[in-house]
Design a protein around this motif. Structure first.
Motif, PDB file in Angstrom:
ATOM      1  N   TRP A 125       0.831  -1.194   0.000  1.00 28.61           N
ATOM      2  CA  TRP A 125       0.000   0.000   0.000  1.00 28.61           C
ATOM      3  C   TRP A 125       0.869   1.248   0.000  1.00 28.61           C
ATOM      4  CZ3 TRP A 125      -0.502   4.104   3.424  1.00 28.61           C
ATOM      5  CH2 TRP A 125      -1.653   4.910   3.272  1.00 28.61           C
ATOM      6  N   HIS A 126       1.927   1.241   0.802  1.00 33.74           N
ATOM      7  CA  HIS A 126       2.808   2.413   0.909  1.00 33.74           C
ATOM      8  C   HIS A 126       3.478   2.732  -0.423  1.00 33.74           C
ATOM      9  CE1 HIS A 126       2.520   2.882   5.238  1.00 33.74           C
ATOM     10  NE2 HIS A 126       2.603   1.570   5.348  1.00 33.74           N
ATOM     11  N   VAL A 127       3.904   1.689  -1.116  1.00 36.56           N
ATOM     12  CA  VAL A 127       4.596   1.885  -2.389  1.00 36.56           C
ATOM     13  C   VAL A 127       3.631   2.484  -3.406  1.00 36.56           C
ATOM     14  CG1 VAL A 127       5.928   0.774  -4.194  1.00 36.56           C
ATOM     15  CG2 VAL A 127       5.950  -0.163  -1.866  1.00 36.56           C
ATOM     16  N   GLU A 128       2.458   1.895  -3.469  1.00 39.22           N
ATOM     17  CA  GLU A 128       1.487   2.368  -4.442  1.00 39.22           C
ATOM     18  C   GLU A 128       1.095   3.812  -4.160  1.00 39.22           C
ATOM     19  OE1 GLU A 128      -1.847   0.061  -6.530  1.00 39.22           O
ATOM     20  OE2 GLU A 128      -2.767   0.930  -4.752  1.00 39.22           O
ATOM     21  N   ARG A 129       0.919   4.115  -2.871  1.00 39.23           N
ATOM     22  CA  ARG A 129       0.485   5.467  -2.546  1.00 39.23           C
ATOM     23  C   ARG A 129       1.544   6.494  -2.937  1.00 39.23           C
ATOM     24  NH1 ARG A 129      -0.523   8.324   3.136  1.00 39.23           N
ATOM     25  NH2 ARG A 129       1.584   7.546   3.334  1.00 39.23           N
ATOM     26  N   MET A 130       2.812   6.131  -2.770  1.00 38.14           N
ATOM     27  CA  MET A 130       3.854   7.096  -3.097  1.00 38.14           C
ATOM     28  C   MET A 130       4.057   7.213  -4.612  1.00 38.14           C
ATOM     29  SD  MET A 130       7.673   7.451  -1.614  1.00 38.14           S
ATOM     30  CE  MET A 130       7.201   8.010   0.015  1.00 38.14           C
ATOM     31  N   LEU A 131       4.009   6.088  -5.301  1.00 39.50           N
ATOM     32  CA  LEU A 131       4.313   6.124  -6.735  1.00 39.50           C
ATOM     33  C   LEU A 131       3.088   6.402  -7.600  1.00 39.50           C
ATOM     34  CD1 LEU A 131       6.866   3.215  -7.109  1.00 39.50           C
ATOM     35  CD2 LEU A 131       7.271   5.594  -6.528  1.00 39.50           C
TER      36      LEU A 131
ATOM     37  N   ALA B 273      -5.770   4.458 -11.689  1.00 38.62           N
ATOM     38  CA  ALA B 273      -5.086   4.694 -12.946  1.00 38.62           C
ATOM     39  C   ALA B 273      -3.892   3.754 -13.111  1.00 38.62           C
ATOM     40  CB  ALA B 273      -4.607   6.136 -13.024  1.00 38.62           C
ATOM     41  N   ASN B 274      -3.507   3.104 -12.037  1.00 36.65           N
ATOM     42  CA  ASN B 274      -2.385   2.186 -12.106  1.00 36.65           C
ATOM     43  C   ASN B 274      -2.870   0.861 -12.669  1.00 36.65           C
ATOM     44  OD1 ASN B 274      -0.293   0.453 -11.657  1.00 36.65           O
ATOM     45  ND2 ASN B 274      -0.603   0.360  -9.448  1.00 36.65           N
ATOM     46  N   ASN B 275      -2.459   0.567 -13.868  1.00 36.80           N
ATOM     47  CA  ASN B 275      -2.927  -0.675 -14.462  1.00 36.80           C
ATOM     48  C   ASN B 275      -2.091  -1.875 -14.038  1.00 36.80           C
ATOM     49  OD1 ASN B 275      -0.627  -0.461 -15.990  1.00 36.80           O
ATOM     50  ND2 ASN B 275      -1.678   0.246 -17.828  1.00 36.80           N
ATOM     51  N   GLY B 276      -1.162  -1.644 -13.137  1.00 41.68           N
ATOM     52  CA  GLY B 276      -0.460  -2.753 -12.528  1.00 41.68           C
ATOM     53  C   GLY B 276       0.698  -3.280 -13.353  1.00 41.68           C
TER      54      GLY B 276
ATOM     55  N   PRO C  39       6.464  -3.658 -11.449  1.00 43.43           N
ATOM     56  CA  PRO C  39       6.271  -4.882 -10.671  1.00 43.43           C
ATOM     57  C   PRO C  39       7.562  -5.319  -9.992  1.00 43.43           C
ATOM     58  CG  PRO C  39       6.234  -5.359 -13.021  1.00 43.43           C
ATOM     59  CD  PRO C  39       6.238  -3.874 -12.882  1.00 43.43           C
ATOM     60  N   GLU C  40       8.691  -4.862 -10.542  1.00 44.77           N
ATOM     61  CA  GLU C  40       9.974  -5.225  -9.919  1.00 44.77           C
ATOM     62  C   GLU C  40      10.081  -4.675  -8.504  1.00 44.77           C
ATOM     63  OE1 GLU C  40       9.815  -3.581 -12.818  1.00 44.77           O
ATOM     64  OE2 GLU C  40      10.733  -4.839 -14.367  1.00 44.77           O
ATOM     65  N   ILE C  41       9.573  -3.472  -8.325  1.00 44.26           N
ATOM     66  CA  ILE C  41       9.665  -2.875  -6.986  1.00 44.26           C
ATOM     67  C   ILE C  41       8.779  -3.643  -6.016  1.00 44.26           C
ATOM     68  CG2 ILE C  41       9.069  -0.845  -5.613  1.00 44.26           C
ATOM     69  CD1 ILE C  41      10.245   0.886  -7.641  1.00 44.26           C
ATOM     70  N   TYR C  42       7.576  -3.940  -6.437  1.00 43.20           N
ATOM     71  CA  TYR C  42       6.684  -4.721  -5.584  1.00 43.20           C
ATOM     72  C   TYR C  42       7.347  -6.031  -5.187  1.00 43.20           C
ATOM     73  CZ  TYR C  42       2.695  -1.701  -6.760  1.00 43.20           C
ATOM     74  OH  TYR C  42       1.839  -0.652  -6.897  1.00 43.20           O
ATOM     75  N   ARG C  43       7.894  -6.687  -6.181  1.00 38.93           N
ATOM     76  CA  ARG C  43       8.490  -7.997  -5.926  1.00 38.93           C
ATOM     77  C   ARG C  43       9.678  -7.890  -4.971  1.00 38.93           C
ATOM     78  NH1 ARG C  43      11.292  -9.221 -10.769  1.00 38.93           N
ATOM     79  NH2 ARG C  43      12.947  -8.127  -9.711  1.00 38.93           N
TER      80      ARG C  43
ATOM     81  N   ILE D  84       2.277 -12.837   3.642  1.00 44.58           N
ATOM     82  CA  ILE D  84       1.949 -11.477   3.208  1.00 44.58           C
ATOM     83  C   ILE D  84       0.716 -11.563   2.327  1.00 44.58           C
ATOM     84  CG2 ILE D  84       2.693  -9.523   1.783  1.00 44.58           C
ATOM     85  CD1 ILE D  84       5.568 -10.164   2.567  1.00 44.58           C
ATOM     86  N   LYS D  85      -0.217 -10.680   2.598  1.00 50.66           N
ATOM     87  CA  LYS D  85      -1.366 -10.589   1.713  1.00 50.66           C
ATOM     88  C   LYS D  85      -1.238  -9.319   0.895  1.00 50.66           C
ATOM     89  CE  LYS D  85      -5.404  -8.002   2.467  1.00 50.66           C
ATOM     90  NZ  LYS D  85      -5.997  -7.483   1.259  1.00 50.66           N
ATOM     91  N   THR D  86      -1.528  -9.427  -0.402  1.00 51.72           N
ATOM     92  CA  THR D  86      -1.458  -8.235  -1.241  1.00 51.72           C
ATOM     93  C   THR D  86      -2.506  -8.277  -2.348  1.00 51.72           C
ATOM     94  OG1 THR D  86      -0.086  -6.867  -2.680  1.00 51.72           O
ATOM     95  CG2 THR D  86       0.347  -9.234  -2.714  1.00 51.72           C
ATOM     96  N   VAL D  87      -3.052  -7.122  -2.661  1.00 48.90           N
ATOM     97  CA  VAL D  87      -3.942  -7.019  -3.822  1.00 48.90           C
ATOM     98  C   VAL D  87      -3.233  -6.253  -4.938  1.00 48.90           C
ATOM     99  CG1 VAL D  87      -6.080  -7.112  -2.503  1.00 48.90           C
ATOM    100  CG2 VAL D  87      -5.016  -4.896  -2.953  1.00 48.90           C
ATOM    101  N   ARG D  88      -1.927  -6.056  -4.774  1.00 51.36           N
ATOM    102  CA  ARG D  88      -1.235  -5.168  -5.705  1.00 51.36           C
ATOM    103  C   ARG D  88      -0.347  -5.869  -6.720  1.00 51.36           C
ATOM    104  NH1 ARG D  88      -2.999  -2.498  -1.475  1.00 51.36           N
ATOM    105  NH2 ARG D  88      -3.727  -0.401  -1.895  1.00 51.36           N
ATOM    106  N   VAL D  89      -0.115  -7.143  -6.547  1.00 55.44           N
ATOM    107  CA  VAL D  89       0.646  -7.888  -7.549  1.00 55.44           C
ATOM    108  C   VAL D  89      -0.336  -8.405  -8.581  1.00 55.44           C
ATOM    109  CG1 VAL D  89       2.069  -9.915  -7.977  1.00 55.44           C
ATOM    110  CG2 VAL D  89       2.464  -8.522  -5.942  1.00 55.44           C
TER     111      VAL D  89
END
Ligand SMILES: *[C@@H]1O[C@H](CO)[C@@H](O)[C@H](O)[C@H]1NC(C)=O
Ligand SMILES: *[C@@H]1O[C@H](CO)[C@@H](O)[C@H](O)[C@H]1NC(C)=O
Ligand SMILES: *[C@@H]1O[C@H](CO)[C@@H](O)[C@H](O)[C@H]1NC(C)=O
Ligand SMILES: *[C@@H]1O[C@H](CO)[C@@H](O)[C@H](O)[C@H]1NC(C)=O
Ligand SMILES: *[C@@H]1O[C@H](CO)[C@@H](O)[C@H](O)[C@H]1NC(C)=O
Ligand SMILES: *[C@@H]1O[C@H](CO)[C@@H](O)[C@H](O)[C@H]1NC(C)=O
Ligand SMILES: *[C@@H]1O[C@H](CO)[C@@H](O)[C@H](O)[C@H]1NC(C)=O
Length: 438
Positions: free
Chosen positions: A129-135, A141-144, A148-152, A235-240
């Motif tokens: 969540w923190h990464v997405e909010r900053m970037l 609008a983020n199509n994901g 993805p490298e940063i998330y990973r 870890i649970k994520t909805v962002r990957v």
């Protein structure tokens, strides 16, 4: 002699890896410099690039440590964190679970299956969540497909109990590795128990509360120590969005990763999002009233994009490429809602983590409760009743649009089409095909 060549080879590979990472990062830097937050982000990325370069060295060290030791002395490859190598030996007992979902698929609920495991579990709720909010301040609008490298890499570091890459994205920046602002800290039992939870003076009680007790701001060093002491990490994520971006995680010798992809009927997801994210889904609501949906609209394309990503990930997982073999499981929300205990048992079996009595009790308490939902993220629901509720809230027109653009995804997951409104709201017609995913 042979081992010398092996070492040379590894060094070359490592250099290539490092090279690749820096090129990704410079692309990221370019991208970011165009965005807002001009004061924070360049520094952030600089710091981040140091972190990944370091982690490449760590991988290299691990590889080297596996070779028969010869005259060479390689302890100089990295000046920092020599203790990480020591963790390698026992990390084989550790298990790492990534719950990969999208919003409104019941991922908070399923995350609890693991969070409630007990004292040997370290669970994090949505750290990206923190990464997405900053970037990407505009989440929708983020199509994901970006970064993805940063998330990973952040997931990778967190699985290794290293919070420093994540710390760069927490805003405002933590002071001395202490922050009151970790997103949904209270959703992680491990962050709410001693010694990570430190008592705080009275006036800040409200702000930093955990569910069961009051804690001071989070000391990330303590969090990391707690994480290191736990055998299991989840870890649970909805962002990957795309499974394939996680391949390096599964190939990391220090980790033993299992991925659970959680999916749900896309019609239900849309219906649920229209309620939960009301203002963002205003366009859909207007269409619902008008009874007409312009098919080349951006919103419709985004829905299609989301569905395609779900399907592409699941197809990859189910095709069992060597790097994923026995490490991928597909779970439908609807199956969990119908039979939470059995599904939880299957998930635990898949991860290799013992299904604890605490987790069992939590599931019992929270699936048989008559308590009504107390908020949009509430996990206290009568789950079998909840699973079909969407059929009465989504207009048939919108269900049709979903069926049209998400057809292949629905087919793969076993969600049946409805041809008229009557069927949509007829509870005795199941929209779920019985399906096993192996
Ligand atoms: C990152 O590396 C740059 C140069 O490569 C250096 O100037 C900077 O201080 C480093 N930052 C951190 C946090 O180590
Ligand atoms: C390797 O080098 C380190 C210092 O760089 C030293 O402490 C260590 O004793 C050396 N090991 C061997 C086997 O020479
Ligand atoms: C390790 O690096 C230090 C300085 O960085 C150097 O003095 C030492 O000789 C190196 N050790 C080996 C074994 O290369
Ligand atoms: C995602 O967004 C970026 C930039 O906004 C764009 O270049 C890219 O084509 C998009 N990808 C998809 C799959 O929509
Ligand atoms: C955070 O915890 C670490 C480890 O116990 C401790 O050394 C450090 O002083 C703490 N930081 C603060 C700001 O209290
Ligand atoms: C939960 O919902 C199901 C389906 O409507 C119902 O059969 C069951 O009795 C409910 N359980 C409780 C505890 O209300
Ligand atoms: C609902 O579906 C069942 C099974 O197909 C059918 O027998 C019944 O007539 C339907 N009810 C209504 C109100 O259409």
């Amino acid at each position: 002699m042979k081992s010398k060549y092996a070492i040379l080879f590894i060094c070359v590979v490592a250099l290539v890896i490092i090279e690749k990472e820096s090129s990704i990062l410079s692309r990221v830097s370019d991208k970011l410099s165009q965005m807002h937050n001009p004061h924070q982000t360049p520094e952030t990325l600089q710091d981040y690039s140091n972190t990944t370069a370091r982690s490449s060295f760590t991988v290299l060290k691990v590889l080297l440590s596996k070779l028969p030791s010869t005259k060479g002395n390689f302890s100089n490859f990295s000046e920092e964190q020599p203790e990480e190598v020591d963790n390698v030996g026992n990390s084989l007992d550790h298990k790492h679970v990534l719950l990969m979902a999208s919003t409104r698929t019941g991922s908070s609920f399923v995350g609890e299956f693991f969070n409630q495991h007990g004292e040997s579990m370290f669970y994090l709720f949505e750290p990206l969540w923190h990464v997405e909010r900053m970037l990407f301040p505009d989440v929708e609008a983020n199509n994901g497909t970006l970064l993805p490298e940063i998330y990973r890499d952040i997931i990778q570091a967190l699985f290794l109990c290293d919070f420093s890459p994540l710390e760069k994205f927490i805003s405002p920046p933590p002071q001395d590795h202490v922050t009151p602002d970790l997103f949904r800290r209270e959703s992680s039992m491990a962050l709410c128990e001693e010694p990570v939870c430190t008592p705080e003076i009275k006036e800040v009680f409200e702000r930093y509360h955990c569910k069961t007790r009051h804690c001071g701001p989070l000391n990330l060093t303590l969090a990391s120590e707690s994480c290191l002491s736990k055998q299991y990490r989840a870890i649970k994520t909805v962002r990957v969005r795309l499974l394939e971006t996680l391949q390096p995680l599964l190939e990391d010798l220090r980790l033993d990763v299992r991925i659970i992809q959680l999916v749900r009927d896309p019609r239900a997801i849309l219906a649920s999002r229209m309620v939960a994210f009301s203002s963002k889904y205003q366009t859909w609501k207007t269409w619902a009233q008008d009874g007409q949906v312009p098919e080349d609209n951006e919103e419709v394309k985004r829905l299609k994009g989301n569905c395609d990503q779900l399907r592409i990930s699941a197809e990859m997982g189910l095709s069992q490429p060597p790097w994923l073999r026995r490490r991928y499981m597909l779970v439908r929300y609807e199956d969990i809602a119908r039979n939470p205990m059995q599904k939880a048992e299957e998930m635990y079996k898949f991860t290799g983590i013992p299904f604890s009595s605490q987790a069992r009790e939590w599931i019992l308490r929270n699936t048989q409760s008559v308590q009504e939902a107390s908020g949009i993220y509430s996990t206290q629901k009568n789950s079998s009743e909840q699973a079909d509720k969407w059929r009465f809230s989504i207009p048939f027109t919108l269900a049709q649009v979903v069926q049209k653009v998400c057809g292949p995804t629905m087919k793969l997951f076993g969600y049946k089409y409805v041809d008229d409104e009557k069927t949509l709201v007829n509870k005795s017609v199941s929209l779920l095909e019985e399906k096993q995913f192996h």
